[in-house]
Motif scaffolding. Sequence first.
Motif, short mmCIF file in Angstrom:
data_model
loop_
_atom_site.label_atom_id
_atom_site.label_comp_id
_atom_site.label_asym_id
_atom_site.label_seq_id
_atom_site.Cartn_x
_atom_site.Cartn_y
_atom_site.Cartn_z
N VAL A 91 0.87 -1.17 0.00
CA VAL A 91 0.00 0.00 0.00
C VAL A 91 0.91 1.22 0.00
O VAL A 91 1.81 1.33 0.84
CB VAL A 91 -0.93 0.02 1.22
N TYR A 92 0.68 2.11 -0.95
CA TYR A 92 1.50 3.31 -1.09
C TYR A 92 0.75 4.50 -0.51
O TYR A 92 -0.43 4.72 -0.83
CB TYR A 92 1.83 3.53 -2.56
N TYR A 93 1.47 5.27 0.29
CA TYR A 93 0.90 6.43 0.95
C TYR A 93 1.66 7.69 0.54
O TYR A 93 2.90 7.68 0.48
CB TYR A 93 1.03 6.30 2.48
N CYS A 94 0.92 8.76 0.31
CA CYS A 94 1.56 10.05 0.14
C CYS A 94 1.47 10.80 1.46
O CYS A 94 0.58 10.55 2.27
CB CYS A 94 0.94 10.84 -0.99
N ALA A 95 2.40 11.73 1.65
CA ALA A 95 2.44 12.47 2.89
C ALA A 95 3.02 13.85 2.64
O ALA A 95 3.77 14.05 1.68
CB ALA A 95 3.28 11.72 3.92
N ALA A 96 2.68 14.78 3.53
CA ALA A 96 3.12 16.16 3.40
C ALA A 96 3.81 16.61 4.68
O ALA A 96 3.30 16.38 5.77
CB ALA A 96 1.93 17.07 3.11
N ALA A 97 4.97 17.24 4.50
CA ALA A 97 5.76 17.71 5.64
C ALA A 97 5.95 19.22 5.53
O ALA A 97 6.49 19.71 4.54
CB ALA A 97 7.11 17.01 5.67
N ASN A 98 5.56 19.92 6.59
CA ASN A 98 5.70 21.38 6.63
C ASN A 98 7.04 21.71 7.28
O ASN A 98 7.10 22.06 8.46
CB ASN A 98 4.54 22.00 7.38
N LEU A 99 8.11 21.55 6.52
CA LEU A 99 9.46 21.77 7.02
C LEU A 99 10.11 22.93 6.30
O LEU A 99 9.81 23.18 5.13
CB LEU A 99 10.32 20.51 6.83
N LYS A 100 11.02 23.63 6.98
CA LYS A 100 11.73 24.75 6.37
C LYS A 100 13.06 24.32 5.77
O LYS A 100 13.64 25.05 4.96
CB LYS A 100 11.96 25.84 7.41
#
Length: 124
Positions: A91-100
């Motif tokens: 199962v493939y998951y996308c993800a978002a990271a709020n990093l500088k």
Amino acid sequence: QLQASGGGLVQAGGSLRLSCAASGRTFSNYIMGWFRQAPGKEREFVAHISWGGAGTYYADSVKGRFTISRDNAKNTVYLQMNSLKPEDTAVYYCAAANLKKIATMIPASEYDYWGQGTLVTVSS
């Protein structure tokens, strides 16, 4: 909110393109990543891409076969998967990271939002 799609059943050696559409936030503010989880195994990193798309990083297991890209105008990140192998089944998951800052390795714990996953099955 992240919505992943594009998974399916493919024969070994084939290709699939996964998409992950984002809504509700400024997409270009986020590093985007793909992870996968095979049956009975832990979730593992696949690839990530920087805010504008210039920087990408891949797990060794997919390097040269997978390509991550993004279209900030469409709020979408893609994972083009070529030369698929049975061991890519997950199962493939996308993800978002709020990093500088971006690093070569960004652990899953650093990601703020996750999609629901899309199943990729590669038959031998």
